[in-house]
Scaffold this motif. Structure first.
Motif, mmCIF file in Angstrom:
data_model
loop_
_atom_site.group_PDB
_atom_site.id
_atom_site.type_symbol
_atom_site.label_atom_id
_atom_site.label_comp_id
_atom_site.label_asym_id
_atom_site.label_seq_id
_atom_site.Cartn_x
_atom_site.Cartn_y
_atom_site.Cartn_z
ATOM 1 N N GLY A 149 -8.537 -6.142 18.614
ATOM 2 C CA GLY A 149 -8.626 -4.683 18.853
ATOM 3 C C GLY A 149 -7.076 -4.030 18.834
ATOM 4 N N LEU A 150 -6.082 -4.952 18.853
ATOM 5 C CA LEU A 150 -4.595 -4.407 19.165
ATOM 6 C C LEU A 150 -4.081 -3.715 17.909
ATOM 7 C CD1 LEU A 150 -2.442 -4.735 21.065
ATOM 8 C CD2 LEU A 150 -1.545 -6.914 19.863
ATOM 9 N N PRO A 151 -3.674 -2.342 18.063
ATOM 10 C CA PRO A 151 -2.894 -1.831 17.189
ATOM 11 C C PRO A 151 -1.801 -2.411 16.387
ATOM 12 C CG PRO A 151 -3.761 -0.137 18.810
ATOM 13 C CD PRO A 151 -3.954 -1.691 19.346
ATOM 14 N N ILE A 152 -1.501 -2.083 15.107
ATOM 15 C CA ILE A 152 -0.217 -2.836 14.507
ATOM 16 C C ILE A 152 0.440 -1.894 13.802
ATOM 17 C CG2 ILE A 152 -1.061 -5.071 14.761
ATOM 18 C CD1 ILE A 152 -1.746 -4.884 11.822
ATOM 19 N N GLU A 153 1.739 -2.121 13.431
ATOM 20 C CA GLU A 153 2.532 -1.351 12.258
ATOM 21 C C GLU A 153 2.663 -2.058 11.302
ATOM 22 O OE1 GLU A 153 7.033 0.580 12.099
ATOM 23 O OE2 GLU A 153 6.231 -0.398 13.790
ATOM 24 N N VAL A 154 2.246 -1.366 9.991
ATOM 25 C CA VAL A 154 2.284 -2.233 8.846
ATOM 26 C C VAL A 154 3.200 -1.242 7.652
ATOM 27 C CG1 VAL A 154 0.744 -2.444 6.556
ATOM 28 C CG2 VAL A 154 0.178 -3.156 9.039
ATOM 29 N N ILE A 155 3.880 -2.012 6.969
ATOM 30 C CA ILE A 155 4.805 -1.098 5.980
ATOM 31 C C ILE A 155 4.210 -1.721 4.584
ATOM 32 C CG2 ILE A 155 6.750 -1.001 4.661
ATOM 33 C CD1 ILE A 155 8.408 -1.659 7.478
ATOM 34 N N LEU A 156 3.959 -0.691 3.654
ATOM 35 C CA LEU A 156 3.204 -1.169 2.109
ATOM 36 C C LEU A 156 4.474 -0.588 1.254
ATOM 37 C CD1 LEU A 156 -0.341 0.180 2.539
ATOM 38 C CD2 LEU A 156 0.580 -2.142 2.945
ATOM 39 N N GLU A 197 0.576 2.630 13.032
ATOM 40 C CA GLU A 197 1.697 3.172 12.226
ATOM 41 C C GLU A 197 1.665 2.466 10.811
ATOM 42 O OE1 GLU A 197 5.577 3.592 13.933
ATOM 43 O OE2 GLU A 197 4.632 3.236 15.907
ATOM 44 N N LEU A 198 1.355 3.351 9.711
ATOM 45 C CA LEU A 198 1.494 3.111 8.401
ATOM 46 C C LEU A 198 2.496 3.735 7.658
ATOM 47 C CD1 LEU A 198 0.063 1.356 6.107
ATOM 48 C CD2 LEU A 198 -1.411 3.191 5.751
ATOM 49 N N THR A 199 3.270 2.911 6.896
ATOM 50 C CA THR A 199 4.340 3.486 6.168
ATOM 51 C C THR A 199 4.077 3.038 4.835
ATOM 52 O OG1 THR A 199 5.918 3.340 7.937
ATOM 53 C CG2 THR A 199 6.896 3.464 5.763
ATOM 54 N N ILE A 200 4.299 3.866 3.765
ATOM 55 C CA ILE A 200 4.003 3.537 2.552
ATOM 56 C C ILE A 200 5.433 3.859 1.631
ATOM 57 C CG2 ILE A 200 2.736 4.100 0.246
ATOM 58 C CD1 ILE A 200 0.252 4.833 2.078
ATOM 59 N N THR A 201 6.110 3.176 0.767
ATOM 60 C CA THR A 201 7.303 3.240 0.894
ATOM 61 C C THR A 201 7.804 2.508 -0.636
ATOM 62 O OG1 THR A 201 9.621 3.199 1.152
ATOM 63 C CG2 THR A 201 8.105 1.481 2.070
ATOM 64 N N PRO A 202 8.573 3.076 -1.678
ATOM 65 C CA PRO A 202 8.670 2.547 -2.676
ATOM 66 C C PRO A 202 9.971 1.559 -2.534
ATOM 67 C CG PRO A 202 10.019 4.765 -2.593
ATOM 68 C CD PRO A 202 8.833 4.719 -1.686
ATOM 69 N N THR A 203 10.954 1.746 -1.303
ATOM 70 C CA THR A 203 11.621 0.486 -1.183
ATOM 71 C C THR A 203 11.947 0.304 0.231
ATOM 72 O OG1 THR A 203 13.655 2.184 -1.048
ATOM 73 C CG2 THR A 203 13.165 1.258 -2.840
ATOM 74 N N LEU A 204 12.202 -0.793 0.651
ATOM 75 C CA LEU A 204 12.570 -1.099 2.075
ATOM 76 C C LEU A 204 13.878 -0.973 2.448
ATOM 77 C CD1 LEU A 204 10.784 -4.705 2.258
ATOM 78 C CD2 LEU A 204 9.968 -2.536 3.206
ATOM 79 N N GLU A 205 13.956 0.272 3.083
ATOM 80 C CA GLU A 205 15.507 0.756 3.475
ATOM 81 C C GLU A 205 16.367 0.186 4.221
ATOM 82 O OE1 GLU A 205 15.048 4.696 5.066
ATOM 83 O OE2 GLU A 205 14.069 5.530 3.241
ATOM 84 N N GLY A 217 -1.481 -7.132 -5.756
ATOM 85 C CA GLY A 217 -0.748 -6.456 -6.956
ATOM 86 C C GLY A 217 0.657 -6.623 -7.012
ATOM 87 N N THR A 218 1.281 -5.347 -6.923
ATOM 88 C CA THR A 218 2.817 -5.376 -6.815
ATOM 89 C C THR A 218 3.227 -4.723 -5.421
ATOM 90 O OG1 THR A 218 3.077 -3.302 -7.898
ATOM 91 C CG2 THR A 218 2.847 -5.031 -9.291
ATOM 92 N N VAL A 219 2.038 -4.688 -4.443
ATOM 93 C CA VAL A 219 2.278 -4.227 -3.174
ATOM 94 C C VAL A 219 2.723 -5.174 -2.170
ATOM 95 C CG1 VAL A 219 1.305 -2.925 -1.509
ATOM 96 C CG2 VAL A 219 0.548 -2.333 -3.586
ATOM 97 N N GLN A 220 3.823 -4.940 -1.604
ATOM 98 C CA GLN A 220 4.386 -5.724 -0.586
ATOM 99 C C GLN A 220 3.660 -5.325 0.637
ATOM 100 O OE1 GLN A 220 8.048 -8.465 0.997
ATOM 101 N NE2 GLN A 220 8.579 -6.601 -0.296
ATOM 102 N N VAL A 221 3.099 -6.354 1.496
ATOM 103 C CA VAL A 221 2.443 -5.937 2.635
ATOM 104 C C VAL A 221 3.051 -6.603 3.924
ATOM 105 C CG1 VAL A 221 0.219 -5.943 3.942
ATOM 106 C CG2 VAL A 221 -0.010 -5.663 1.470
ATOM 107 N N LEU A 222 3.694 -5.733 4.793
ATOM 108 C CA LEU A 222 4.524 -6.319 5.794
ATOM 109 C C LEU A 222 3.700 -5.916 7.220
ATOM 110 C CD1 LEU A 222 6.670 -5.188 3.484
ATOM 111 C CD2 LEU A 222 8.174 -6.448 4.762
ATOM 112 N N VAL A 223 3.414 -6.952 7.893
ATOM 113 C CA VAL A 223 2.675 -6.747 9.167
ATOM 114 C C VAL A 223 4.006 -6.926 10.246
ATOM 115 C CG1 VAL A 223 1.317 -7.480 10.927
ATOM 116 C CG2 VAL A 223 0.453 -7.109 8.768
ATOM 117 N N LEU A 224 4.325 -5.921 11.072
ATOM 118 C CA LEU A 224 5.429 -5.963 12.063
ATOM 119 C C LEU A 224 4.902 -6.642 13.229
ATOM 120 C CD1 LEU A 224 6.509 -3.960 10.119
ATOM 121 C CD2 LEU A 224 7.725 -2.858 11.446
ATOM 122 N N LEU A 225 5.601 -7.932 13.554
ATOM 123 C CA LEU A 225 5.085 -8.673 14.851
ATOM 124 C C LEU A 225 5.697 -8.481 16.001
ATOM 125 C CD1 LEU A 225 5.012 -12.019 13.033
ATOM 126 C CD2 LEU A 225 3.082 -10.476 13.189
#
Length: 906
Positions: free
Chosen positions: A776-783, A809-817, A829-837
């Motif tokens: 049940g713990l909310p997380i932050e994800v970058i796609l 928190e969900l971020t959808i971005t073309p690049t990792l700044e 696919g070509t989507v990189q899924v990053l779960v921030l720990l």
């Protein structure tokens, strides 16, 4: 507005199934009407024996038929599934004679009339067992048209068919070799004989030349038959023996002189090149005896004992006599050797004993003219069509090779042959030469006989009955009223589909096509769907002899009829394939049937949830989903629904019933229950709004469609749910509703877009589990993706990702700044899924835990590798121990790779 009555919290198949079976029958839902519109669709049930009990083969076959019938009824065809049972001459006779034996009586002592009274009484008391059991399967048959092969109408059809075939010169009476079953004391056809390989012997013995100049050696697997020998044959071109042709031999024991004949049938290279000839007890010898005008000496009584022609062995059982004859030949010094010999012995399929070729006067059907018409329909019109197609050749080969059919049986239970003998012409007894007349009634027979033999003629009806398969061959058209031209026959014949097993293509299918071709000029069905076998948990064929049958009624009681039916159909991979049924004989449980029951529970619970969230409204009251208010998830499930409708209809039409069942299952369990219901829950919890209404409309519309799609496979639970969902009025039934049709087509681009959203949710969930993040713990994800189409799809589905993957928190971005640290990474696919720990997981502790587990597994792998690299272990240890070590190493190596992947993702 009347609220939808809530469903019980748990599904009870026993209550539900009994209720709807009774309701369907009481309301005559399945009663066919030839005057109704719609293209006819008719199947006649393969009639089970009246002596039978429901076995898994019945359950499988009838479940397949019911899917076809229910589907075609729902697409608007005028449907008839006609039920009935077969009188099973030999089986019933055997039961009754056992009863009489227990009473110290025989059938001859009680007489034919009393015997038949007992038979009909047994049929009334015990013959309905199989019918009651078929009802438990929930079959949508028209019970008002139930037939029995000895009912008044079908008996009249049998008399008509016999009389016509006789008048057409296609039935004759003659003295020929037949397959004789000593157990049932009746002739059996070639198709009722099962060849079994046995370990036997080959006995060699010498026949001395009458002039004392030498002898000839012969060999046989049945030495007792030498008592009926009337010649020894040699090949006329065999230089060893051709000079002896015309001379005589003295038959040992009986001291009968028999000739040496020359015949090209003899293979000089086989055995000694000399063949004993027993014309009355071997098919090849019978033909040879005809060619050389040899005497035909029968040595057997009908019960398998030897008769007066066997001399000192008279009265002995054939197998006792075999031993005694061998002993006598050895005593006379003419037995030369005995060899072990594996060979094929024909067994009676009913009597379960070796059959004997026996010279007997019987009734026969000329097969060639009947088969020729069936062949012409197959070759010129491709009728009937076999599914799978490979069975066409099997059917054709049988038509080509069939011999004349012996149709008389020395029994009392059955259709008595309509031939009357003028016994006054042969001293009051029936002989091979007694003249006879054929007629449908005794009055008509007497009229014919008086015209031929005068008013003092004495008539006796033939005591034999017809082979059960004779009436079975008429089944597709006699059950519809033939020989009368009834409305049913006009409307439903030829029938549409025959569903049957491959093992009776020759027993039944060929006979039906031949009979139908002759009497109606048509093939009796358009398609023949040949199904496979239900095999046991060890993939072995079920049989009484192997005692490995699985009782379908036991599984029905434990899991429900729908669960069993669905399991049997879903297991079919390709038309005609065998299926294997998981079964635990210690607990009488089946994992595969239990899985189908779980599917029923899943559907029940999902339906209950949907109905509780429709605020008392039915699908009709809610109306069709309004395209203006549909969200992405709504459009996706409607597209998937349209696709599964199209696939299911196409697969059922092509007899891909297993594929259709699996497709519906995957849509219901996966797309609808696991995804769509979860996706719309947030909207259902809100106040009234267009978005909420769209969700309710879509849920109701798709659920009703699902129940219709699944109904042919699981009729009871779907009827119960549909009745509740739609608040159906009395007399309304799901089983006669229209099957779903494609209305808008499906959107493959939309489905592909939504698949990316679902895969992203799956990946986030998997990463959470691997990182041991609390559920049940909310997380932050970058796609991160550079693909604009993927970005658009993720943006459209971001609310679903947030809700179902518990993403705060969900971020959808073309690049990792900026460089991200302390993340768990996956790819879709070509989507990189990053779960921030950071702040969620102690990364160092997690890494240490994984590395510790990895070190332990690597040590175990090293030990197993060394063990397997030791030649002494692999050469000397038991094979199962070595294989166990290999399996353990493979499992550990897989776990090591999983842990290394986790470390890579940290």
């Amino acid at each position: 507005m009347t609220a939808i009555a809530p469903l019980n919290s748990q599904y009870d198949p026993a209550l539900t199934e009994a209720k709807w079976q009774q309701a369907w029958e009481q309301n005559e839902v399945f009663t066919a009407d030839p005057n109704h519109p719609g293209e006819p669709y008719c199947i006649v049930i393969p009639p089970p024996n009246v002596t039978g009990s429901l076995h898994m083969g019945h359950a499988f076959e009838h479940s397949l038929i019911d899917v076809l019938i229910r589907y075609h009824r729902m697409i608007g065809r005028n449907t008839l599934w006609l039920p009935g049972t077969d009188h099973a001459s030999i089986a019933v006779q055997t039961i009754l004679e056992k009863q009489l034996k227990a009473e110290g009586k025989t059938r001859d002592q009680v007489g034919r009339e009393n015997f038949l009274k007992r038979a009909w009484q047994w049929k009334e008391e015990s013959g309905s067992t199989i019918v009651g059991q078929l009802r438990r399967l929930g079959l949508s048959v028209d019970w008002s048209r139930e037939r029995f092969t000895m009912d008044e109408g079908l008996s009249a059809a049998v008399l008509e068919a016999f009389a016509q075939l006789y008048a057409d010169g296609l039935i004759y009476r003659g003295n020929y070799l037949v397959n004789w079953c000593p157990a049932s004391q009746s002739a059996v056809s070639d198709l009722e004989v099962e060849n079994q390989e046995v370990n036997g012997h080959l006995w060699y013995f010498r026949y001395p030349l009458t002039d004392g100049s030498g002898d000839l050696e012969v060999a046989t697997t049945r030495p007792e038959t030498m008592l009926g020998d009337t010649a020894v044959a040699v090949n006329p071109n065999d230089d060893r023996y051709k000079h002896l042709i015309g001379q005589t031999l003295t038959l040992p024991i009986l001291e009968r002189q028999i000739p040496i004949v020359g015949d090209n049938l003899v293979d000089p290279s086989f055995g000694t090149g000399c063949v004993k000839v027993t014309p009355a007890h071997d098919p090849n010898d019978f033909a040879m005896g005809k060619r050389h005008n040899l005497p035909f000496i029968n040595i057997l009584n009908k019960d398998g004992t030897l008769n007066e022609n066997a001399g000192e062995f008279e009265g002995q059982d054939r197998f006792v006599a075999r031993q005694q004859v061998v002993a006598k030949l050895e005593q006379l010094g003419v037995l030369t050797k005995i060899e072990d010999y594996k060979h094929t012995v024909p067994y009676s399929d009913r009597g379960k004993v070796p059959v004997e070729p026996l010279l007997s006067t019987q009734w026969f059907v000329k097969i060639a003219p009947l088969a020729q018409y069936a062949l012409s329909c197959l070759d010129e019109q491709h009728s009937p069509r076999f599914v799978p197609e490979r069975w066409t050749k099997v059917y054709r080969d049988w038509l080509v090779s069939l011999k004349d059919w012996c149709i008389s049986r020395q029994l009392w239970w059955g259709h008595q042959i309509p031939a009357w003998y003028a016994v006054s012409q042969t001293d009051g007894v029936i002989t091979d030469t007694t003249p006879f007349v054929v007629a449908k009634t005794e009055a008509a027979a007497r009229e014919q006989a008086i015209a031929q033999f005068g008013s003092d003629v004495q008539l006796v009806q033939d005591p034999d009955v017809l082979d059960t398969w004779f009436s079975a061959g008429l089944w597709p058209f006699s059950t519809l009223g033939w020989p009368a031209q009834t409305p049913d026959l006009d409307r439903y014949f030829p029938t549409t589909t025959l569903v049957t097993g491959f093992d009776i293509i020759f027993f039944w299918v060929a006979r039906m096509t031949m009979m139908s071709g002759h009497f109606t000029g048509k093939m009796p069905f358009q398609d023949v769907y040949i199904h496979g076998l239900v095999r046991d948990e060890n993939n072995k064929k079920m049989s009484k002899s192997a005692n490995n049958g699985i009782d379908p009624l036991l599984l029905i009681a434990k899991y429900g009829t729908d669960a069993l039916r669905y399991t049997l159909i879903r297991e079919v991979v390709g038309a005609g394939q065998d299926i294997r049924l998981e079964y635990n004989r210690q607990t009488d449980e089946s994992a595969t049937v239990e899985a189908s029951r779980n599917f029923a529970n899943k559907l029940w619970n999902a339906s209950r949830f949907v109905m509780l969230n429709l605020e008392g409204q039915t699908p009709a009251q809610l109306g069709q989903p309004n395209s203006e208010n549909l969200e992405l998830a709504d459009r996706w499930i409607l597209s998937r629904y349209q696709q599964v409708v199209q696939q299911t209809r196409q697969q059922i039409e092509a007899y891909g019933l297993g594929e259709a069942a699996k497709g519906v299952y995957e849509f219901i369990w996966g797309d609808f229950c696991d995804w769509y219901i979860e996706l719309v829950k947030p909207r259902l919890r809100t106040e009234a709004s267009p978005a909420k209404l769209a969700a309710q409309q879509t849920l109701a519309h798709v659920l009703e469609g699902i129940l219709k799609l699944l109904h042919p496979f699981m009729p009871h639970i779907t009827e119960e749910l549909w009745q509740t969902l739609t608040q159906a009025q009395p007399g309304e039934f799901l089983t006669v509703q229209a099957y779903p049709v494609i209305t808008e087509g499906y959107n493959s681009a939309l489905e592909q877009q939504f698949e990316l959203v679902m895969e992203t949710i799956r990946t986030i969930r998997n990463l959470r589990a691997e990182a041991e993040i609390k559920p049940g713990l909310p997380i932050e994800v970058i796609l991160q993706t550079e693909d604009s189409a993927e970005q658009t799809s993720l943006q459209a589905g971001q609310e679903y990702i947030r809700d179902l993957a518990k993403v705060a928190e969900l971020t959808i971005t073309p690049t990792l700044e900026t460089e991200t640290t302390q993340t768990f990474v996956g790819v879709v696919g070509t989507v990189q899924v990053l779960v921030l720990l950071a702040g969620v997981v102690d990364v160092a502790a997690l890494r240490a835990k994984i590395e510790k587990s990895l070190t332990k597994l690597e040590a175990e792998a090293k030990g197993l590798t060394a063990r397997l690299g030791n030649p002494g272990f692999t050469a000397n240890a038991p094979a199962e121990v070595v294989q166990g070590a290999r399996d353990a190493l493979a499992a550990i190596e897989k776990q090591i790779q999983i842990l290394r992947d986790r470390l890579d993702r940290l």
